[in-house]
Each structure stands twice: as C-alpha cells, then as structure tokens.
Design an enzyme around this catalytic site. Structure first.
Site, PDB file in Angstrom:
ATOM      1  N   LYS A  10      22.911  52.271   2.595  1.00  0.00           N
ATOM      2  CA  LYS A  10      22.322  51.252   1.732  1.00  0.00           C
ATOM      3  C   LYS A  10      23.195  51.005   0.487  1.00  0.00           C
ATOM      4  CE  LYS A  10      17.624  52.338   3.255  1.00  0.00           C
ATOM      5  NZ  LYS A  10      16.223  52.514   2.804  1.00  0.00           N
ATOM      6  N   TYR A  50      13.129  44.535   8.182  1.00  0.00           N
ATOM      7  CA  TYR A  50      11.985  45.287   7.642  1.00  0.00           C
ATOM      8  C   TYR A  50      10.648  44.613   7.963  1.00  0.00           C
ATOM      9  CZ  TYR A  50      14.914  48.604   5.047  1.00  0.00           C
ATOM     10  OH  TYR A  50      15.784  49.610   4.697  1.00  0.00           O
ATOM     11  N   ASN A 113      17.209  55.212  -1.261  1.00  0.00           N
ATOM     12  CA  ASN A 113      17.224  56.481  -0.521  1.00  0.00           C
ATOM     13  C   ASN A 113      18.404  56.578   0.455  1.00  0.00           C
ATOM     14  OD1 ASN A 113      16.274  54.723   1.384  1.00  0.00           O
ATOM     15  ND2 ASN A 113      14.527  55.957   2.022  1.00  0.00           N
ATOM     16  N   HIS A 116      19.284  54.323   6.117  1.00  0.00           N
ATOM     17  CA  HIS A 116      18.208  53.917   7.029  1.00  0.00           C
ATOM     18  C   HIS A 116      18.643  54.308   8.429  1.00  0.00           C
ATOM     19  CE1 HIS A 116      15.260  51.491   9.194  1.00  0.00           C
ATOM     20  NE2 HIS A 116      16.270  51.211  10.013  1.00  0.00           N
ATOM     21  N   GLU A 127      16.295  46.319  15.724  1.00  0.00           N
ATOM     22  CA  GLU A 127      17.227  46.328  14.579  1.00  0.00           C
ATOM     23  C   GLU A 127      18.677  46.023  14.963  1.00  0.00           C
ATOM     24  OE1 GLU A 127      16.582  50.278  13.077  1.00  0.00           O
ATOM     25  OE2 GLU A 127      14.604  49.771  12.277  1.00  0.00           O
TER      26      GLU A 127
HETATM   27  P1  CMP Z   1      13.893  52.995   5.367  1.00  0.00           P
HETATM   28  O1  CMP Z   1      14.094  54.179   6.245  1.00  0.00           O
HETATM   29  O2  CMP Z   1      15.011  52.040   5.210  1.00  0.00           O
HETATM   30  O3  CMP Z   1      12.619  52.190   5.929  1.00  0.00           O
HETATM   31  C1  CMP Z   1      11.746  51.474   5.105  1.00  0.00           C
HETATM   32  C2  CMP Z   1      12.066  51.620   3.664  1.00  0.00           C
HETATM   33  O4  CMP Z   1      11.039  51.254   2.779  1.00  0.00           O
HETATM   34  C3  CMP Z   1      12.287  53.086   3.369  1.00  0.00           C
HETATM   35  O5  CMP Z   1      13.481  53.518   3.927  1.00  0.00           O
HETATM   36  C4  CMP Z   1      12.234  53.085   1.850  1.00  0.00           C
HETATM   37  O6  CMP Z   1      13.480  52.724   1.295  1.00  0.00           O
HETATM   38  C5  CMP Z   1      11.217  51.990   1.590  1.00  0.00           C
HETATM   39  N1  CMP Z   1       9.917  52.534   1.215  1.00  0.00           N
HETATM   40  C6  CMP Z   1       9.074  53.241   1.967  1.00  0.00           C
HETATM   41  N2  CMP Z   1       7.960  53.545   1.269  1.00  0.00           N
HETATM   42  C7  CMP Z   1       8.121  53.001   0.034  1.00  0.00           C
HETATM   43  C8  CMP Z   1       7.325  52.961  -1.135  1.00  0.00           C
HETATM   44  N3  CMP Z   1       6.124  53.546  -1.183  1.00  0.00           N
HETATM   45  N4  CMP Z   1       7.817  52.325  -2.205  1.00  0.00           N
HETATM   46  C9  CMP Z   1       9.028  51.724  -2.183  1.00  0.00           C
HETATM   47  N5  CMP Z   1       9.829  51.722  -1.076  1.00  0.00           N
HETATM   48  C10 CMP Z   1       9.376  52.353   0.009  1.00  0.00           C
END
Ligand code: CMP
Length: 148
Positions: A10, A50, A113, A116, A127
């Site tokens: 990311k 998403y 984070n 993904h 995806e």
């Molecule tokens: P990812 O694995 O990319 O899949 C969905 C993404 O949504 C996840 O990683 C996080 O980056 C984001 N995400 C999930 N839960 C939350 C939350 N409660 N608040 C903000 N972002 C979230």
C-alpha cells in the site's frame, strides 16, 4: 496445492521505502512472483477492489487512502499461497498484529497497514483482474524448485 494470491503493497509501504524488504520476506518464505506492477490505482479500481466494504463507515477513507500514492501490485504463487501470505501479513490492525508478521513489524494502524492480500480464492478471482490481464501472469520455473 499450488495457488495464487493477489498482494498489494500500500502507499504507506512505498512511501516508507519498504518495497524491497517486504518482497524479500515473501520470496524468502518460498513464494514465487508471477506478476508485478508499480502503479497508482484509480478511484474506480479502488472502489471495485474494496467493493465488499462498500457499506462500511471507513469505505470512503479507504478508497481515498489506497489511491493517495503509488502501490505495488503482485501475484504470488506457492502451496497454500493465500493462507501463507495472510499469516505473514498478520492481523488487519497493525497495533494488534503479532511481532514477526509484516503488519506486526511495520504498522501501528488499521488503515495504513502496509499490505493487502486476498483472503480466499473467490477474493483472488475478483481482485486479480483489477490489476492484471491473464497474459501478464508469467508461468516460469526457478529450475531448482524445493520439493514441498
Ligand atoms: P485490507 O486487507 O486491505 O482489506 C480491507 C481494508 O480495510 C483493511 O486492509 C484495512 O486497511 C481497512 N480497514 C479494515 N477495518 C477498518 C476500520 N475499522 N477502520 C479503517 N480501516 C479499516
């Protein structure tokens, strides 16, 4: 069973100069890169990628974050690749992810984070075509494959 998974590094991973270190960890584990792209996602691609989170309160911020800078998209191949990369990525919330996992070692956040990874074969099927044409996935062999 050999399978494929879609992985994104990311914008926070790119901006923090972590591309090489994260790809090294995935390669060291035994995952094979079969497609790789440096790109900036469009708003439409992000909403599509998403789409399962469309109704969530964080959806808008998530789309704006993932389109805020360049990412690395890749397809990795290996035995149980989906499960293996999810384990290596760690819990979604970096502040709760186990040390030793990618998020556990590099992230304190839930939005920023780092990585993904597809969470199921169905998610991969949804995806992967957002990022790659089937013709961009290269079937190749190291020539010295470990016998799993
Ligand atoms: P990812 O694995 O990319 O899949 C969905 C993404 O949504 C996840 O990683 C996080 O980056 C984001 N995400 C999930 N839960 C939350 C939350 N409660 N608040 C903000 N972002 C979230």
């Amino acid at each position: 069973m050999t399978e494929r998974t879609l992985v994104l590094l990311k914008p926070d991973a790119v901006k923090r100069r972590l591309i090489g270190r994260i790809i090294s960890r995935l390669e060291d584990k035994g995952l094979k890169v079969v497609a790789l792209k440096f790109m900036q996602m469009t708003h439409d691609q992000a909403e599509n990628h998403y789409s399962v989170h469309r109704s969530k309160p964080f959806f808008k911020d998530l789309v704006s974050y993932i389109t805020s800078g360049p990412i690395v998209a890749m397809v990795l191949e290996g035995p149980k690749a989906i499960e293996v990369v999810r384990l290596m990525a760690g819990s979604t919330d970096g502040s709760k992810a186990q040390p030793g996992t990618i998020r556990g070692d590099f992230s304190m956040g839930i939005e920023k984070n780092i990585i993904h990874a597809s969470d199921s074969p169905e998610a991969y099927s949804h995806e992967m075509p957002i990022f790659f044409n089937e013709s961009e996935i290269v079937e190749w062999s190291y020539g010295d494959e470990i016998i799993y």
